[in-house]
Scaffold this motif. Structure first.
Motif, PDB file in Angstrom:
ATOM      1  N   UNK A  30       0.807  -1.215   0.000  1.00 29.39           N
ATOM      2  CA  UNK A  30       0.000   0.000   0.000  1.00 29.39           C
ATOM      3  C   UNK A  30       0.843   1.269   0.000  1.00 29.39           C
ATOM      4  N   UNK A  31       2.031   1.201   0.579  1.00 26.91           N
ATOM      5  CA  UNK A  31       2.847   2.411   0.774  1.00 26.91           C
ATOM      6  C   UNK A  31       4.267   2.168   0.264  1.00 26.91           C
ATOM      7  N   UNK A  32       4.604   2.699  -0.899  1.00 26.69           N
ATOM      8  CA  UNK A  32       5.943   2.472  -1.462  1.00 26.69           C
ATOM      9  C   UNK A  32       7.060   3.180  -0.711  1.00 26.69           C
ATOM     10  N   UNK A  33       6.724   4.016   0.268  1.00 23.52           N
ATOM     11  CA  UNK A  33       7.767   4.710   1.027  1.00 23.52           C
ATOM     12  C   UNK A  33       8.325   3.855   2.164  1.00 23.52           C
ATOM     13  N   UNK A  34       7.725   2.698   2.426  1.00 23.36           N
ATOM     14  CA  UNK A  34       8.208   1.831   3.514  1.00 23.36           C
ATOM     15  C   UNK A  34       9.435   1.067   3.044  1.00 23.36           C
ATOM     16  N   UNK A  35      10.511   1.148   3.832  1.00 27.40           N
ATOM     17  CA  UNK A  35      11.721   0.375   3.576  1.00 27.40           C
ATOM     18  C   UNK A  35      12.124  -0.339   4.858  1.00 27.40           C
ATOM     19  N   UNK A  36      12.793  -1.479   4.703  1.00 26.65           N
ATOM     20  CA  UNK A  36      13.226  -2.282   5.845  1.00 26.65           C
ATOM     21  C   UNK A  36      14.742  -2.239   5.948  1.00 26.65           C
ATOM     22  N   UNK A  37      15.251  -2.023   7.163  1.00 28.84           N
ATOM     23  CA  UNK A  37      16.684  -1.956   7.429  1.00 28.84           C
ATOM     24  C   UNK A  37      17.036  -2.934   8.540  1.00 28.84           C
ATOM     25  N   UNK A  38      18.069  -3.750   8.351  1.00 28.87           N
ATOM     26  CA  UNK A  38      18.476  -4.642   9.421  1.00 28.87           C
ATOM     27  C   UNK A  38      19.555  -5.606   8.979  1.00 28.87           C
ATOM     28  N   UNK A  39      20.173  -6.244   9.936  1.00 26.19           N
ATOM     29  CA  UNK A  39      21.234  -7.207   9.650  1.00 26.19           C
ATOM     30  C   UNK A  39      20.631  -8.512   9.130  1.00 26.19           C
ATOM     31  N   UNK A  78      17.275   9.474   9.946  1.00 24.86           N
ATOM     32  CA  UNK A  78      17.485  10.373   8.822  1.00 24.86           C
ATOM     33  C   UNK A  78      16.525  10.105   7.678  1.00 24.86           C
ATOM     34  N   UNK A  79      16.276   8.820   7.403  1.00 25.62           N
ATOM     35  CA  UNK A  79      15.337   8.470   6.334  1.00 25.62           C
ATOM     36  C   UNK A  79      13.931   8.952   6.669  1.00 25.62           C
ATOM     37  N   UNK A  80      13.538   8.811   7.942  1.00 23.14           N
ATOM     38  CA  UNK A  80      12.217   9.274   8.363  1.00 23.14           C
ATOM     39  C   UNK A  80      12.094  10.783   8.206  1.00 23.14           C
ATOM     40  N   UNK A  81      13.154  11.512   8.519  1.00 18.13           N
ATOM     41  CA  UNK A  81      13.154  12.968   8.334  1.00 18.13           C
ATOM     42  C   UNK A  81      12.979  13.345   6.859  1.00 18.13           C
ATOM     43  N   UNK A  82      13.460  12.459   5.977  1.00 21.62           N
ATOM     44  CA  UNK A  82      13.414  12.741   4.548  1.00 21.62           C
ATOM     45  C   UNK A  82      12.119  12.291   3.896  1.00 21.62           C
ATOM     46  N   UNK A  83      11.180  11.757   4.680  1.00 23.10           N
ATOM     47  CA  UNK A  83       9.880  11.379   4.140  1.00 23.10           C
ATOM     48  C   UNK A  83       9.696   9.910   3.853  1.00 23.10           C
ATOM     49  N   UNK A  84      10.680   9.098   4.195  1.00 22.81           N
ATOM     50  CA  UNK A  84      10.570   7.639   4.044  1.00 22.81           C
ATOM     51  C   UNK A  84      10.000   7.064   5.333  1.00 22.81           C
ATOM     52  N   UNK A  85       9.353   5.886   5.230  1.00 24.21           N
ATOM     53  CA  UNK A  85       8.881   5.169   6.419  1.00 24.21           C
ATOM     54  C   UNK A  85       9.783   3.958   6.650  1.00 24.21           C
ATOM     55  N   UNK A  86      10.859   4.133   7.410  1.00 24.57           N
ATOM     56  CA  UNK A  86      11.770   3.010   7.628  1.00 24.57           C
ATOM     57  C   UNK A  86      11.311   2.117   8.786  1.00 24.57           C
ATOM     58  N   UNK A  87      11.589   0.825   8.629  1.00 32.98           N
ATOM     59  CA  UNK A  87      11.443  -0.142   9.718  1.00 32.98           C
ATOM     60  C   UNK A  87      12.837  -0.640  10.038  1.00 32.98           C
ATOM     61  N   UNK A  88      13.309  -0.380  11.256  1.00 32.15           N
ATOM     62  CA  UNK A  88      14.622  -0.851  11.695  1.00 32.15           C
ATOM     63  C   UNK A  88      14.419  -2.086  12.556  1.00 32.15           C
ATOM     64  N   UNK A  89      14.999  -3.193  12.135  1.00 29.84           N
ATOM     65  CA  UNK A  89      14.902  -4.441  12.898  1.00 29.84           C
ATOM     66  C   UNK A  89      16.169  -4.629  13.720  1.00 29.84           C
TER      67      UNK A  89
END
Length: 335
Positions: A30-39, A78-89
């Motif tokens: 639904x939301x292309x701005x969501x990105x996932x970050x993690x090891x 920083x990504x959230x400040x730039x308008x992205x919706x990051x998920x940090x795992x």
């Protein structure tokens, strides 16, 4: 406070970890701005909550990060400040400590410090608690500390459905949300209905009762429900309120169950002093002081680092037997 929903034809049986994966998938479609970050997040390591997502959404949205929680959290803020919706795992809560400077000093405070000029739509997922011989550094809990940080929303789901709902809700929220996932629940089976982000995720009344209330969260809900079955055979009917959210806290829900049964047991994974149980007890005692028939009791872990040996680990954290014993004591309290 929400009650367990009636069965529908849309229900599927799945695990807690798979429900989180489904929530990622549904929200990302639904939301292309969501990105996932993690090891090792592309591989779904270590618990499978992101398994297969890189195949659908690609490496630009499912991003493996270096072994640096500080750098990853800073990238998330920083990504959230730039308008992205990051998920940090963050796989284990002990290593969240390395990223707390960015999360607490920047993520939780920048909306306030900017005079509401910026928002931080950041979601942080963190594994919590013991999993069997993971030892002291990999078996920590940080519910109480994180819930006390102004600017953070802190969720602690207990069931498959609650895990899905918590993450879906977090991914449309415009301020930092920390989802605390008890690692003992990742393989827990349950019913899932996939849908839109829910409006209310504060708490769930899992079981109604009249003798006493157990107020808890996360894995404590499983212990409380198992203990309730044992106690029911003795004529003690236990009401179980699961707190899906620790910040904000469902004060009205705690007050309601406390006033209904007039006896309250607060069950948490951290030590009773300065922990979540102490806060629940304060709320219950304050909101229902005029009707309580016994002191509010608290049951938590022992204030020691988690041992590696399984037999010793079981002595640290609450058990079904411990909940049953505390409930019997509370039920038998003479006014």
């Amino acid at each position: 406070m929400t009650r367990v929903s009636a069965p529908t034809v849309q229900e599927v049986q799945t695990t807690f970890a798979e429900a989180l994966c489904a929530a990622h998938e549904d929200a990302m479609r639904l939301d292309p701005s969501i990105v996932l970050l993690g090891q090792d997040i592309r591989a779904g390591f270590p618990f499978g909550a992101t398994k297969g997502l890189v195949d659908e959404f690609g490496p630009d949205r499912v991003i493996n990060t270096p072994i640096s929680e500080a750098a990853t959290m800073g990238c998330g803020v920083g990504a959230a400040l730039a308008g992205i919706r990051p998920v940090v795992e963050v796989d284990f809560s002990g290593f969240l400590l390395l990223g707390l400077d960015q999360l607490v000093n920047n993520g939780a405070k920048l909306r306030y410090m900017s005079g509401d000029q910026v928002s931080i739509p950041l979601v942080v997922r963190v594994g919590q608690g013991p999993l069997g011989s993971f030892a002291a550094q990999h078996s920590q809990t940080q519910h109480a500390y994180l819930a006390a940080v102004p600017g953070l929303t802190v969720l602690a789901p207990a069931t498959v459905q609650a895990a899905y709902d918590a993450l879906r809700w977090a991914l449309v929220h415009d301020d930092p949300v920390v989802v605390l996932e008890d690692m003992r629940l990742y393989r827990q089976q349950g019913t899932l209905v996939r849908g839109l982000a829910p409006d209310d995720i504060t708490s769930t009344l899992h079981r109604e009762g009249t003798s006493l209330s157990v107020v808890t969260y996360g894995h404590g809900v499983i212990l409380a429900l198992q203990a309730a079955k044992v106690l029911a055979a003795e004529g003690i009917e236990v009401e179980v309120l699961g707190l899906n959210s620790l910040a904000p806290l469902d004060v009205a829900g705690i007050a309601s169950t406390a006033r209904h049964t007039r006896r309250v047991l607060c069950l948490a994974d951290d030590p009773p002093l300065f922990g979540v149980a102490a806060t629940i007890a304060m709320v219950a005692g304050t909101e229902a002081h005029d009707v309580l028939r016994a002191p509010v009791l608290s049951l938590g872990s022992r204030p020691v680092p988690t041992p590696y040996a399984p037999d010793l680990e079981r002595l640290v954290f609450p058990t079904v037997e411990g909940v049953v014993e505390a409930a019997r004591r509370l039920h038998g309290w003479e006014e």
